[in-house]
Design an enzyme around this catalytic site. Sequence first.
Site, PDB file in Angstrom:
ATOM      1  CE  LYS A 158      -3.206   1.878   3.525  1.00  0.00           C
ATOM      2  NZ  LYS A 158      -2.143   2.653   3.797  1.00  0.00           N
ATOM      3  CG  HIS A 185      -1.276  -3.799   7.256  1.00  0.00           C
ATOM      4  ND1 HIS A 185      -1.600  -2.696   6.773  1.00  0.00           N
ATOM      5  CD2 HIS A 185      -1.974  -3.623   8.717  1.00  0.00           C
ATOM      6  CE1 HIS A 185      -2.619  -2.373   7.865  1.00  0.00           C
ATOM      7  NE2 HIS A 185      -2.128  -2.801   8.986  1.00  0.00           N
ATOM      8  CE  LYS A 223      -5.359  -5.070  11.126  1.00  0.00           C
ATOM      9  NZ  LYS A 223      -3.996  -5.431  11.979  1.00  0.00           N
ATOM     10  CD  GLU A 277      -4.194   4.385  13.056  1.00  0.00           C
ATOM     11  OE1 GLU A 277      -3.911   4.152  13.452  1.00  0.00           O
ATOM     12  OE2 GLU A 277      -4.397   5.149  12.382  1.00  0.00           O
ATOM     13  CG  ASP A 322      -3.577   6.116   5.752  1.00  0.00           C
ATOM     14  OD1 ASP A 322      -2.812   6.087   5.567  1.00  0.00           O
ATOM     15  OD2 ASP A 322      -3.461   5.939   7.452  1.00  0.00           O
ATOM     16  CG  HIS A 364      -6.453  -1.138   6.059  1.00  0.00           C
ATOM     17  ND1 HIS A 364      -5.247  -1.547   4.945  1.00  0.00           N
ATOM     18  CD2 HIS A 364      -5.817   0.253   6.551  1.00  0.00           C
ATOM     19  CE1 HIS A 364      -4.583  -1.207   5.227  1.00  0.00           C
ATOM     20  NE2 HIS A 364      -4.752   0.039   5.990  1.00  0.00           N
ATOM     21  CE  LYS A 400      -3.137   7.759  11.114  1.00  0.00           C
ATOM     22  NZ  LYS A 400      -2.839   6.468  11.058  1.00  0.00           N
TER      23      LYS A 400
HETATM   24  C1  BG6 Z   1      -1.482   2.205   7.907  1.00  0.00           C
HETATM   25  C2  BG6 Z   1      -2.095   3.084   7.957  1.00  0.00           C
HETATM   26  O1  BG6 Z   1      -2.892   1.023   6.650  1.00  0.00           O
HETATM   27  O2  BG6 Z   1      -2.695   1.124   8.654  1.00  0.00           O
HETATM   28  C3  BG6 Z   1      -1.973   3.348   8.799  1.00  0.00           C
HETATM   29  O3  BG6 Z   1      -1.679   3.530   6.651  1.00  0.00           O
HETATM   30  C4  BG6 Z   1      -2.633   2.780  10.161  1.00  0.00           C
HETATM   31  O4  BG6 Z   1      -1.785   5.548   8.928  1.00  0.00           O
HETATM   32  C5  BG6 Z   1      -2.742   1.639  10.105  1.00  0.00           C
HETATM   33  O5  BG6 Z   1      -2.136   3.513  11.482  1.00  0.00           O
HETATM   34  C6  BG6 Z   1      -2.914   1.031  10.704  1.00  0.00           C
HETATM   35  O6  BG6 Z   1      -3.254  -0.407  10.578  1.00  0.00           O
HETATM   36  P1  BG6 Z   1      -3.422  -1.232  11.596  1.00  0.00           P
HETATM   37  O7  BG6 Z   1      -2.931  -2.799  11.750  1.00  0.00           O
HETATM   38  O8  BG6 Z   1      -2.143  -0.775  13.274  1.00  0.00           O
HETATM   39  O9  BG6 Z   1      -4.665  -1.043  12.238  1.00  0.00           O
END
Ligand code: BG6
Length: 515
Positions: A177, A207, A211, A245, A264, A269, A365
């Site tokens: 990404k 990613h 999970k 987050e 983002d 995601h 965030k």
């Molecule tokens: C990333 C983003 O793809 O995913 C980040 O660029 C974000 O900004 C992150 O913090 C979140 O991933 P996870 O696995 O911590 O939920």
Amino acid sequence: MTAPLEFDGGGTEQAEAEEHDVAPAPAQSPPCVLVIFGGGGDLTKRLLIPALYNLACARLLNERFSVVVVDWADNSTENLRAQFDDTMRQFVTQRRAVASQLQEEEWAWLRSRITFLRGSFEDPDTYKALDAVCGQMNCVFYLAVAARFFAPIVLQLDASGLSRETEWSYRRVVVEKPFGSDISSARALNTQLRSVLDESQIYRIDHYLGKETVQNILALRFSNGFFEPLWNRQNIDHVQITAAETVGVEKRGRFYENTGALRDMVPNHIMQLLAMVAMEAPTSFDADAVRDEKSKVLAAVHQLSAQDLVRGQYTAGSIAGRAMKGYREEPDVAPDSHTETFAAMKLSIDNWRWAGVPFFVRTGKRLATRKTEIAVHFKQAPYALFRDTPVEKLTPNIMVLQIQPSEGVTMQFSAKVPGPTVKLGGVRMKFDYNDWFQEGPSTGYETLIYDCLIGDATLFQRADNVEAGWKVVQPALDAWGAGEGELCFYPAGKAGPDAADELLARRKRHWLRLI
Ligand code: BG6
């Protein structure tokens, strides 16, 4: 997605009685050279090397497995190995992603297979040197680089012949990404990649699909008889997807300024989470069967309209008693920045299963807590029976799929409060992964890397999946690009701006509490 139907019962008698269902352990991956472009970066150090180590400990890597780290910065094999030694020991001490004691033999095994190659990503000589290492071996080229290098590297792989597969060896490319920054750049990148690679050679990583809890959504929905009959607009009132987050933009101000929360998190995601919850059952766990169903549901998601969208940005505040700066005071962020650090929206899926069921999404965030979850809110039962009792309202039935940091599923429903009168109390039933399964330490990249080595693309995004995600958010990006859409502020440590609450209140719903 390896051996999806494997049954691994936890500690109860019933579960143990089912042990005959346990599938054989996954096989070792075939011999392969893993070439990591940009291997000097954080992703390699923090995720890829620990993930490879975990795979080595699980004996899933072949004796003829090796890693070549390509980077333009000055380094040497010995030095790089020493740097990885440090990271691994640090991770072990912090119990981060790996077991609390370093398995020296396994680490030495992997470490001895890592070599460094210095070279520019755009220099044909880098690829000549690589060719000498790769020979006739299977190769995975992992692009752990800034997005502007994706196409140049792939074009060089083609020009040098390195991406050509033979009857005996595969050549695969893993793309990280961000895959484009809008629909047209994503399409352009897909066109470039596919001009020199077959779709089957391209492994686009999200990613979130690494999970366990995300993979479990399909297992939960389709391996249990009692969820699926309820999983539709007759029974479900709405769905809430939260990816909250507590971290801010850290040192990524420059990247984030041009990206923002919507780009983002949402086309990638969040869309993956939504697809897992909303897709129809595939006919098998075959990669294309799963991705076809994802494609169909993503194609049915309405494009986002401005009135269904809230954008927010954090100001100074505090989280768990610690003072936090506002976004505009972060390094590499403009003091009058209009980049959103929070987005909330209502999405609709126009198909037979979901028409009329809103999917509310929020992500941001510096929120009150770190929590990713999907809450499925069921329609209320008829109230008539309770008319003549002290019961004023029924507890909504909610099933929460907890993705992280808690991993499990909770169900909320009503039960009678013990006593002579009819009173109802809201109660919760909870399944926690840790109670049932002894999950090994993981970075979340183990399955993804292993699946790529064995050629299982189920958990990777196909070109049409990626483009479908961008298509949903494109009208919002256009509107914001044209200066439309109010930016609402929220203090760090809150659940987002008030406008996000109003988005649901207008529809007579409210968000589940963040804490
Ligand atoms: C990333 C983003 O793809 O995913 C980040 O660029 C974000 O900004 C992150 O913090 C979140 O991933 P996870 O696995 O911590 O939920």
